[in-house]
Scaffold this active site. Structure first.
Site, mmCIF file in Angstrom:
data_model
loop_
_atom_site.group_PDB
_atom_site.id
_atom_site.type_symbol
_atom_site.label_atom_id
_atom_site.label_comp_id
_atom_site.label_asym_id
_atom_site.label_seq_id
_atom_site.Cartn_x
_atom_site.Cartn_y
_atom_site.Cartn_z
ATOM 1 N N CYS A 147 34.975 46.911 39.273
ATOM 2 C CA CYS A 147 36.338 47.089 38.778
ATOM 3 C C CYS A 147 37.155 45.834 39.045
ATOM 4 C CB CYS A 147 36.990 48.304 39.417
ATOM 5 S SG CYS A 147 38.664 48.602 38.808
ATOM 6 N N CYS A 161 40.794 46.427 39.826
ATOM 7 C CA CYS A 161 41.058 46.913 41.186
ATOM 8 C C CYS A 161 40.946 45.779 42.204
ATOM 9 C CB CYS A 161 40.053 47.987 41.606
ATOM 10 S SG CYS A 161 39.658 49.206 40.358
ATOM 11 N N ASP A 162 39.932 44.954 42.070
ATOM 12 C CA ASP A 162 39.576 44.037 43.164
ATOM 13 C C ASP A 162 39.802 42.559 42.866
ATOM 14 O OD1 ASP A 162 38.670 46.235 44.606
ATOM 15 O OD2 ASP A 162 36.663 46.115 43.746
#
Ligand code: NAP
Length: 341
Positions: A145, A148-149
């Protein structure tokens, strides 16, 4: 084996942001929800995908970011505070031929439920390489992701690799190009599956280049990824490439196998919620929330939002007499007001 003689108003299946948010809302509406949070397995643990994420920086309310596991355990604790009951098992079957529905768990428990909220999420597809899994689970620079990261400090000014050739790979590569010194898309064929406009956006980006006809055969690095072993799919030639981060964008699989032939799904297994801005499925009394019905946004905050929606819809459905067994007499005339903060 029957769990007990009680018929549940709301059973929630799944324990990611959608499931816990649904539980918090249903519990505050005094529906005493029962959550099947899932049995731990090699692929998934209660709490869902966020349990594998180190730092969550885009969930509102945490100016310094929050550890994914902490966020999920806090959501769980918040649901428990309002007397949500939790069973650490999977639901393996939902029988809709009877009302209330009959649910069977992985340990053989049977539970009757007037409404069901399905919040079992989706799991990112992985290549299945041993080192990929090890580094992904230890926060070692391997992620499925990018949104997300990708903004984490560890990935700043690094060469980052993205595997995949669909819209997600294009989107993730463009997103990562904001932080990386260079982004390398690794794709197993010589044409992208992505829509032309998304592919163009990636190909026109000066920081992005593509390794065509290439597969990843190993992920290198002890505590943090340092490189990839690649293989040319045409010549078979192998080589190594240094990278400071590795992102997978090879699709997701919704966790819906146990609902096959129960509710309508699209051809990739996502649950269909036919009415815009509603979580009701094609079976009255069954609602779906989070990634299990959303292949588009797939964010913790959107999952939590649809979890709230599902609980409110279940509450209103019950208040209108939905889910009642044929003999049930008392049906409230008006919907119960949503228990907002
Ligand atoms: P996808 O379209 O299924 O693409 C997956 C990609 O991963 C394909 O290029 C596939 O290669 C590759 N792949 C699959 N398994 C692989 C493996 N084992 N090894 C190497 N490569 C592998 O998935 P997606 O990109 O996540 O998109 C899913 C859906 O969401 C699509 O409908 C997409 O349009 C949509 N989406 C839209 C947007 C947007 O509009 N902003 C953004 C993201 C996603 P092959 O091409 O060779 O099969």
């Amino acid at each position: 084996m029957s769990n007990n003689d009680r018929t549940e108003d709301v059973v929630i299946i799944g324990s990611g942001p959608a499931g816990w948010t649904a539980a918090i809302y249903a519990a505050r509406a005094r529906l005493e929800p029962l959550v099947f949070e899932g049995a731990p397995s090699r692929e998934m643990i209660p709490g869902g995908q966020l349990m594998f994420t180190t730092e969550v920086e885009n969930y509102p309310g945490f100016p310094e970011g929050v550890d994914g596991q902490t966020l999920m355990l806090d959501m769980r604790a918040q649901a428990e505070r309002f007397d949500t009951r939790i069973i650490t098992e999977d639901i393996v079957e939902v029988d809709t031929s009877t009302r209330p529905f009959l649910l069977r768990s992985s340990e053989g428990q049977e539970v009757r439920a007037r409404t069901v909220i399905v919040a079992t999420g989706a799991r990112a597809n992985w290549l299945g390489l041993e080192n990929e899994q090890r580094l992904a689970q230890s926060g070692g620079g391997v992620s499925a992701c990018a949104v997300c990261d990708g903004a984490l400090p560890a990935f700043r000014d690094q060469v980052l690799a993205v595997v995949g050739g669909g819209d997600s790979a294009m989107e993730e590569a463009v997103y990562l190009s904001k932080f990386a010194s260079e982004v390398v898309i690794i794709h197993r064929r010589d044409t992208f599956r992505a829509s032309p406009i998304m592919a163009e956006r990636a190909l026109d980006n000066p920081k992005i280049r593509v390794e065509w006809n290439t597969i990843v055969t190993d992920v290198l690095g002890d505590d943090f990824v340092t490189g990839l072993r690649l293989q040319d799919t045409v010549t078979g030639e192998e080589r190594e490439m240094e990278v400071g981060g590795f992102f997978l964008a090879i699709g997701h699989t919704p966790n819906t196998a146990f609902l096959k032939d129960v509710v309508e799904m699209d051809d990739t297994g996502y649950i269909v919620t036919p009415t815009p801005w509603r979580t009701e499925t094609t079976v009255e009394g069954i609602f779906a929330a989070g990634d299990v019905m959303d292949s588009y946004y797939r964010q913790a905050v959107t999952a939590a939002g649809t979890g709230c929606m599902a609980a409110l819809e279940a509450e209103r459905y019950l208040a209108h007499g939905g889910g009642a067994s044929p003999s049930a007499a008392e049906v409230p005339a008006e919907p119960v007001a949503a228990a907002e903060s």
